[in-house]
Every structure is written in structure tokens, then in C-alpha cells.
Design an enzyme around this catalytic site. Sequence first.
Site, PDB file in Angstrom:
ATOM      1  N   GLY A   1      11.791 -13.524  -5.002  1.00  0.00           N
ATOM      2  CA  GLY A   1      12.931 -13.188  -5.842  1.00  0.00           C
ATOM      3  C   GLY A   1      12.686 -13.365  -7.324  1.00  0.00           C
TER       4      GLY A   1
ATOM      5  CG  HIS B   1       8.762  -8.912  -7.858  1.00  0.00           C
ATOM      6  ND1 HIS B   1       9.260  -9.748  -8.824  1.00  0.00           N
ATOM      7  CD2 HIS B   1       8.059  -9.719  -7.008  1.00  0.00           C
ATOM      8  CE1 HIS B   1       8.900 -11.000  -8.575  1.00  0.00           C
ATOM      9  NE2 HIS B   1       8.166 -11.014  -7.477  1.00  0.00           N
TER      10      HIS B   1
HETATM   11  P1  AMP Z   1       6.364 -13.653  -5.687  1.00  0.00           P
HETATM   12  O1  AMP Z   1       7.821 -13.315  -5.763  1.00  0.00           O
HETATM   13  O2  AMP Z   1       5.837 -14.311  -6.927  1.00  0.00           O
HETATM   14  O3  AMP Z   1       6.002 -14.361  -4.424  1.00  0.00           O
HETATM   15  O4  AMP Z   1       5.604 -12.261  -5.630  1.00  0.00           O
HETATM   16  C1  AMP Z   1       5.902 -11.311  -4.645  1.00  0.00           C
HETATM   17  C2  AMP Z   1       4.858 -10.226  -4.685  1.00  0.00           C
HETATM   18  O5  AMP Z   1       4.852  -9.611  -5.971  1.00  0.00           O
HETATM   19  C3  AMP Z   1       3.434 -10.777  -4.463  1.00  0.00           C
HETATM   20  O6  AMP Z   1       2.713  -9.872  -3.646  1.00  0.00           O
HETATM   21  C4  AMP Z   1       2.891 -10.832  -5.864  1.00  0.00           C
HETATM   22  O7  AMP Z   1       1.484 -10.732  -5.933  1.00  0.00           O
HETATM   23  C5  AMP Z   1       3.548  -9.623  -6.494  1.00  0.00           C
HETATM   24  N1  AMP Z   1       3.553  -9.770  -7.944  1.00  0.00           N
HETATM   25  C6  AMP Z   1       4.024 -10.813  -8.655  1.00  0.00           C
HETATM   26  N2  AMP Z   1       3.781 -10.626  -9.967  1.00  0.00           N
HETATM   27  C7  AMP Z   1       3.146  -9.437 -10.085  1.00  0.00           C
HETATM   28  C8  AMP Z   1       2.627  -8.694 -11.188  1.00  0.00           C
HETATM   29  N3  AMP Z   1       2.700  -9.136 -12.427  1.00  0.00           N
HETATM   30  N4  AMP Z   1       2.037  -7.511 -10.940  1.00  0.00           N
HETATM   31  C9  AMP Z   1       1.929  -7.045  -9.653  1.00  0.00           C
HETATM   32  N5  AMP Z   1       2.395  -7.706  -8.590  1.00  0.00           N
HETATM   33  C10 AMP Z   1       2.998  -8.881  -8.798  1.00  0.00           C
END
Ligand code: AMP
Length: 283
Positions: free
Chosen positions: A29, A35
Site C-alpha cells: 500500500g 506501483h
Molecule cells: P511494496 O508496496 O513496497 O511492497 O512494493 C510492492 C511492489 O511494488 C513490489 O514488487 C515492489 O518492487 C514494487 N515497487 C516498489 N517501488 C517501486 C519502484 N520505484 N519502481 C518499480 N516498482 C516498485
Amino acid sequence: MTKLIKSIEDLKNELTNASKPVAFVPTMGSLHNGHISLINKAKKENKTVVLSVYVNPLQFGPSEDFKSYPRNLNSDHEKCVSSGVDILFAPEDREIYPEDSFENIQLIQPPAVLTSILCGKTRVNHFAGVVTVLKRLFDIVEPQSVYLGEKDLQQVYVVNWLIKSYNLQIKINPCPIIREEDGLAMSSRNLYLTEGERKIASNIYKSLKIARENVKIGIFTPSKAVLEGLIFLSKIPGIKVEYFEARSKDDLNEVNKDTMKDFYFLIAAKIGNVRLIDNVEVS
Ligand code: AMP
């Protein structure tokens, strides 16, 4: 319109009529453009997109930021609506972990070659927590594909292991890192940074680019390039490097001095109490 669903039962009902292929975007989230890029790719390549928002207690260490992790379900819902997510699944703990207590949960343990390096060195059981929740989410959503960001590069390898070792019929789609204008990789944890810290944070990506350029022009081995990156960062007050390493694209193994391509530079660094990670590929 995005349906906000909180129970497994409602999700299963909704999915019975969903058009396939179903794509899954697991998140914690506080959605940002990183995301959203995953959602956009998933939408292009699938008929139905399910996004989960679940701050998974199992993947946080005792001294980590589980309690303070930013939670913004209303604005996440709005972002899901405007980016065309079909189903937003935001379960409570008891849906995912019906066990009496967290101590009774049987963790899935990925192999040490993947979890004792890089982030796994300091975040003990982090990746076990990640794959344990993902296995449960995969079993609930039953997607044909999952979209993961390369920002959490080690996670992509660990999830790949999970899918292979459980013989899951799910395609992994790694997606490129989305950055702020000054190069800082987008992250929900960037919200913790003060204005001053935020300015300092862009040097993390700069150090990775320095390392990559030094290898690209052919004068440095990966380990000498790492040193150059570290020297650059040592001149910036307020950044504490946890690791800065060169690792092979194949399996995240260490690279040798003759390696000039097909590897990554990966970094984890703390600015104040905020731990940030980033990486660049050398291809
Ligand atoms: P998180 O909410 O941080 O667990 O991230 C959820 C998904 O979004 C994971 O697969 C992350 O690697 C991806 N994600 C988070 N930040 C980025 C970003 N800056 N660029 C690309 N994907 C991202």
C-alpha cells in the site's frame, strides 16, 4: 470501477466470474507511481488485475517499522480506481493468518544462498516472511502472472525460487524501477524522509551510476567500481551504507574481476532511521 474486497470468501466469489488471464500485483500500500507502473503493465497484458494491499507482519524484524509503516487505504483505493485495477484486496491479518498466534505460523524458508546475502544479512527471516505471505496470496488469488518491481531485486529472485520449488503455474513479470526526477527510487518509505534527508537520498542512485559508468568505460573491475561508489558516498554526511555489492544477473552470486556485464550493483543505505535500497543493471 475497482471493487474493494476484504475477505477471502468475497474475493473467491468475485474471481469466479473474472475474465482470464488474471494478473496479481502484491503491495503493502501507500501506492506511488512505482506501483502504478506495475498496474499499467498488468492491465496491458491481462483481462483482470487484482492488487493486494497488505502490510505483512511476518516480513518485518522486531526493531523494524511495522507499526509506523504508512497505511493509506482510502487514497490507495482512489489510485486503484483511476489506474483501472479491477479488484483491490485488503485483508485483515486473520484472513491471511488464521493461526492462533504468529509464533505458530510455519514459515517457508527459501535457501540460504538467496537469503543470507544482501538484505538477508541484516533482515533475518524477511524473505521467509515474504514468500510465506505470497504463497498464501497466490493460493487465494490463483493468478496466471505476478508483477514485481526490480527495486526489490532480491525479492524477484526469491519469488522465482518460490514459484519453481512449489511448481506454481505463475509467470513472473519483473518491472523496471520508477524514479523521482532526481533519481531517487520511488518507495513508500520515502515518506519518512525529512526535507533535508530527501535531498541527501538522491546520492544513493548517483553512487550506483558512478559505479556503472566506471565499468562501462572499461577501466574498472566491479569491485574497484564499488569502491569508487563508496568513496563518493563517504563524502556525503548522513548516509550510512549497509552494503554496496556487484552480483551476477544469473543467480545473484558474487562476480569476479573479469565480469564486465550481466550483473547488478545493489545498495542498501540508511539515512537517519530510514533504510533505502536501490540497484542498477550493467548490461
Ligand atoms: P511494496 O508496496 O513496497 O511492497 O512494493 C510492492 C511492489 O511494488 C513490489 O514488487 C515492489 O518492487 C514494487 N515497487 C516498489 N517501488 C517501486 C519502484 N520505484 N519502481 C518499480 N516498482 C516498485
